[in-house]
Structure formats: C-alpha cells, structure tokens
Write a protein that holds these residues in place. Structure first.
Motif, short mmCIF file in Angstrom:
data_model
loop_
_atom_site.label_atom_id
_atom_site.label_comp_id
_atom_site.label_asym_id
_atom_site.label_seq_id
_atom_site.Cartn_x
_atom_site.Cartn_y
_atom_site.Cartn_z
N LEU A 3 0.83 -1.20 0.00
CA LEU A 3 0.00 0.00 0.00
C LEU A 3 0.87 1.26 0.00
CD1 LEU A 3 -3.00 -0.57 2.46
CD2 LEU A 3 -3.11 0.05 0.03
N ALA A 4 1.90 1.27 0.85
CA ALA A 4 2.79 2.43 0.92
C ALA A 4 3.49 2.67 -0.41
CB ALA A 4 3.81 2.24 2.04
N ALA A 5 3.85 1.58 -1.10
CA ALA A 5 4.49 1.71 -2.41
C ALA A 5 3.49 2.19 -3.46
CB ALA A 5 5.10 0.38 -2.83
N GLU A 6 2.27 1.65 -3.43
CA GLU A 6 1.25 2.01 -4.42
C GLU A 6 0.93 3.50 -4.39
OE1 GLU A 6 -3.50 1.13 -5.28
OE2 GLU A 6 -2.36 -0.22 -3.96
N TYR A 7 0.94 4.09 -3.20
CA TYR A 7 0.60 5.50 -3.07
C TYR A 7 1.83 6.42 -3.06
CZ TYR A 7 -4.37 4.63 -2.36
OH TYR A 7 -5.70 4.28 -2.54
N GLY A 8 2.98 5.89 -3.43
CA GLY A 8 4.17 6.72 -3.58
C GLY A 8 4.70 7.29 -2.29
N LEU A 9 4.69 6.49 -1.22
CA LEU A 9 5.14 6.97 0.08
C LEU A 9 6.59 6.60 0.38
CD1 LEU A 9 1.95 6.27 2.25
CD2 LEU A 9 2.60 8.35 1.02
N GLY A 10 7.36 6.34 -0.67
CA GLY A 10 8.78 6.05 -0.48
C GLY A 10 9.04 4.65 0.04
N ALA A 11 8.26 3.68 -0.44
CA ALA A 11 8.44 2.28 -0.05
C ALA A 11 8.75 1.47 -1.30
CB ALA A 11 7.19 1.75 0.64
N THR A 12 9.15 0.22 -1.08
CA THR A 12 9.32 -0.71 -2.20
C THR A 12 8.26 -1.80 -2.07
OG1 THR A 12 11.12 -1.61 -0.83
CG2 THR A 12 11.73 -0.48 -2.86
N HIS A 13 7.74 -2.25 -3.20
CA HIS A 13 6.76 -3.32 -3.18
C HIS A 13 7.45 -4.62 -2.80
CE1 HIS A 13 3.67 -6.12 -4.46
NE2 HIS A 13 2.82 -5.10 -4.53
N PRO A 14 6.82 -5.43 -1.94
CA PRO A 14 7.47 -6.69 -1.52
C PRO A 14 7.92 -7.58 -2.67
CG PRO A 14 5.47 -6.30 -0.27
CD PRO A 14 5.52 -5.23 -1.31
N ASP A 15 7.18 -7.55 -3.77
CA ASP A 15 7.55 -8.40 -4.91
C ASP A 15 8.81 -7.92 -5.61
OD1 ASP A 15 5.29 -9.87 -4.39
OD2 ASP A 15 4.06 -8.93 -5.95
N GLU A 16 9.19 -6.67 -5.38
CA GLU A 16 10.38 -6.10 -6.04
C GLU A 16 11.62 -6.16 -5.17
OE1 GLU A 16 9.06 -2.16 -6.73
OE2 GLU A 16 7.82 -2.67 -8.46
N GLU A 17 11.44 -6.27 -3.86
CA GLU A 17 12.56 -6.12 -2.95
C GLU A 17 13.64 -7.18 -3.14
OE1 GLU A 17 10.41 -3.91 0.82
OE2 GLU A 17 10.34 -6.10 0.71
N MET A 18 13.26 -8.42 -3.32
CA MET A 18 14.25 -9.48 -3.42
C MET A 18 15.13 -9.33 -4.65
SD MET A 18 13.93 -11.19 -0.69
CE MET A 18 14.66 -12.82 -0.92
N GLY A 19 14.53 -8.89 -5.76
CA GLY A 19 15.31 -8.66 -6.97
C GLY A 19 16.33 -7.55 -6.77
N ILE A 20 15.94 -6.47 -6.09
CA ILE A 20 16.84 -5.36 -5.82
C ILE A 20 18.00 -5.83 -4.95
CG2 ILE A 20 17.07 -3.10 -4.70
CD1 ILE A 20 14.07 -2.66 -5.37
N ILE A 21 17.68 -6.58 -3.90
CA ILE A 21 18.72 -7.07 -2.99
C ILE A 21 19.65 -8.03 -3.70
CG2 ILE A 21 19.15 -8.35 -0.85
CD1 ILE A 21 16.39 -7.36 0.11
N LYS A 22 19.10 -8.91 -4.53
CA LYS A 22 19.92 -9.87 -5.25
C LYS A 22 20.91 -9.17 -6.18
CE LYS A 22 21.37 -13.56 -7.45
NZ LYS A 22 22.56 -14.27 -6.92
N ARG A 23 20.43 -8.18 -6.92
CA ARG A 23 21.34 -7.45 -7.83
C ARG A 23 22.43 -6.73 -7.04
NH1 ARG A 23 16.30 -6.74 -10.33
NH2 ARG A 23 15.95 -4.71 -9.35
N ALA A 24 22.06 -6.14 -5.90
CA ALA A 24 23.06 -5.46 -5.07
C ALA A 24 24.06 -6.45 -4.50
CB ALA A 24 22.36 -4.70 -3.94
N LEU A 25 23.58 -7.62 -4.08
CA LEU A 25 24.48 -8.63 -3.53
C LEU A 25 25.46 -9.14 -4.59
CD1 LEU A 25 25.23 -10.38 -1.08
CD2 LEU A 25 23.53 -12.05 -1.87
N ASP A 26 24.98 -9.28 -5.81
CA ASP A 26 25.88 -9.71 -6.89
C ASP A 26 27.01 -8.70 -7.09
OD1 ASP A 26 24.43 -12.00 -7.37
OD2 ASP A 26 23.32 -11.19 -9.08
N ARG A 27 26.68 -7.41 -7.01
CA ARG A 27 27.71 -6.37 -7.16
C ARG A 27 28.69 -6.41 -5.99
NH1 ARG A 27 23.46 -3.46 -9.80
NH2 ARG A 27 22.60 -2.67 -7.84
N ILE A 28 28.17 -6.64 -4.79
CA ILE A 28 29.03 -6.71 -3.62
C ILE A 28 29.97 -7.91 -3.72
CG2 ILE A 28 29.03 -7.23 -1.14
CD1 ILE A 28 26.48 -5.48 -0.96
#
Length: 303
Positions: free
Chosen positions: A254-279
C-alpha cells in the motif's frame, strides 16, 4: 576518596597515547564533507503529507513503514558507539574515530527524518506492534557477532549492508511522489554514499592484510546477518512468519502504491539480489566469498 573505593572502580583500557596525526587523507576528506553537508530533518516541510488526501489505511501503512525505517536507523547507533569505543582504545587514526562519530550522528539524523515522515502520515510508532518484530530489530547489530571479527573486518561488514540499504533506498526515492519524502530520501542517500565510500577505502587498505580465516568469517557473517534479520522484515519480508509476512507485505505494498517512499514486496528481493551480486564482485578480488543465500540465489529470483 577511600582506597577501597578506588579498587572497586571498573578498569578501562589505557587511551594513551592519543594520536592526532592524519594518516588517511581520503577518510579525512569524507569527514570534512560530512561537516559541509550537514542537514536538519526538522527543516524539511512535511506539509504536503499532512494535507494529502490519503485513505486512513494508507496513512497507517505509511506510518508503519517509516516507523520501521526509524527503528532500523536507530538500531545502528549502538553499533557505532561500540566501534567508537574500540577505535579509541585500540588507538585507531583520528580520522577513523571522527568518521565513526559522524556515522552515529548521521544515523540518528536518518532516524529523526524517518519518524518525522511517520508523524506527518498519521503517527510514529515507538515500538513494533508485532512481538516478532520486537525480537528482530535488536538483532540488527549483535555484538556477539561483531566481536568475532577484527575491527576493520567488522567495519567492512557494516559497509556492505550500507551498500545494500542504499540500493533499496534508491528505489524508494524513485517511488516517492511527495516532495518531502523525496527530499528526506535524497539527503539520507547522500550521507549513505559517504559511509559506503569509507568502506571502500577500508577494504582497499586492509583487506589485503586479513588472514584467510578472517575473510571466510567475514563472508559468513554477511550471509548470516542478511538471512537472520534483514530478510525478516527490515530489508524484505520473505523470512517473516506467514501471518506477519502477509500483513506486513500488504502494508508495504500500500505504501508503495501511493508513492510513500516504499518498495513493493515483490520487487525487494530482486533489488537485494542485484546489489548482492555487485558486492560479491567487489570483494572477490580479496578472496572474500559470501556463501550462497537460498532466498536470494534461488532460481525464483529475477535479475
């Protein structure tokens, strides 16, 4: 004072000699930037959030999300205090001690900015409603884990998570549709960039000196902390119990849908995975390997 009283005082390490020479100019330059770029969360105008036409459920979700961010930022301050004490009594360079002091102040500043967003949305939550969350947040920095690593290895682990956090915050900055939230995210990101840069300097200067056992331990600690606390609602909701995962995931969506500076749960793991690969790519040249993390390295995670 009676001699017997003096004998009962808790002994502390000897802080002398107190060295004031600058030995890492790059780190000192970061300290100077921290002074020049200091900012005040109280000066951000959150009127756009107060007056926004948002459903009550959305305000509650946003307030919970930003309260969680505030708890997370606040949880970093005792870690910084412990590292400052270590730096003082192990006679680390002046600029390293100064950076850690800046880190503590900046994490408190990020905490303040986060709870001010929560307040503007309808109410900062001083304590998690969920008993489960109340047990997770204190484990964000577990000194029993930190004490198993050398001073600079511990700083490096923290920096790797600062990098992960920054990747998530960048996505949250891009999600924000309110100027006040966007400004808070932008300023926090600017501070975090200095923290990451400090870590890169430390890795360059000290990773070559780490024993193989320390390198192995460092990778294991990154994996353990990520699985044991940060995927339990702080960075993502994947490892929460089913009922709390559904509830927290709904609020975050809900916080993501209304633009409150959140990430949607379905997107978070992909973001973390890409960051972990870079690390992993960043630390590989020094022989540091971060073990496989099933939740992130499984086939279901999209790149």
């Amino acid at each position: 004072m009676q001699p017997s009283l003096l004998e009962e005082l808790t002994p502390v390490p000897n802080p002398y000699p107190v060295v004031a020479d600058i030995s890492m100019q790059e780190v000192w330059s970061l300290c100077e930037k921290a002074r020049d770029l200091a900012w005040d969360p109280a000066k951000i105008d959150f009127g756009d959030l107060v007056s926004a036409d948002l459903p009550a459920e959305v305000r509650a979700a946003g307030a919970e999300w930003w309260s969680l961010r505030a708890w997370m930022e606040h949880g970093a301050t005792p870690y910084g205090a412990e590292r400052l004490r270590d730096a003082i009594f192990s006679h680390e360079p002046f600029e390293v001690k100064q950076h850690i002091v800046n880190f503590i102040a900046e994490e408190l500043r990020h905490h303040e900015a986060s709870f001010r967003v929560a307040q503007a949305l309808g109410g900062y939550q001083a304590s998690p409603r969920s008993d489960y969350f109340q047990s997770i947040i204190p484990r964000f920095h577990d000194e029993r884990e930190e004490r198993q690593m050398s001073f600079y290895a511990g700083l490096a682990v923290n920096t790797l998570f600062e990098q992960l956090s920054g990747e998530l915050l960048q996505a949250r900055y891009e999600n924000a549709r309110f100027e006040s939230i966007k400004e808070a995210c932008r300023l926090i990101l600017r501070d975090e960039a200095r923290h990451v840069q400090f870590g890169r300097i430390i890795m360059r200067r000290h990773f070559g000196e780490l024993a193989d056992a320390d390198k192995q331990l460092l990778g294991q600690k990154v994996s353990k902390k990520l699985r044991g606390s940060l995927l339990n609602g702080v960075y993502a909701v994947v490892n929460l119990p089913d009922d709390e995962r559904a509830r927290a995931g709904r609020a975050r969506a809900l916080a993501a849908e209304y633009g409150l500076g959140a990430t949607h749960p379905d997107e978070e793991m992909g973001i973390i995975k890409r960051a972990l690969d870079r690390i992993r790519a960043d630390v590989a040249p020094w022989g540091v390997e971060i073990p496989e993390i099933p939740e992130l390295d499984g086939a279901a995670i999209q790149h």
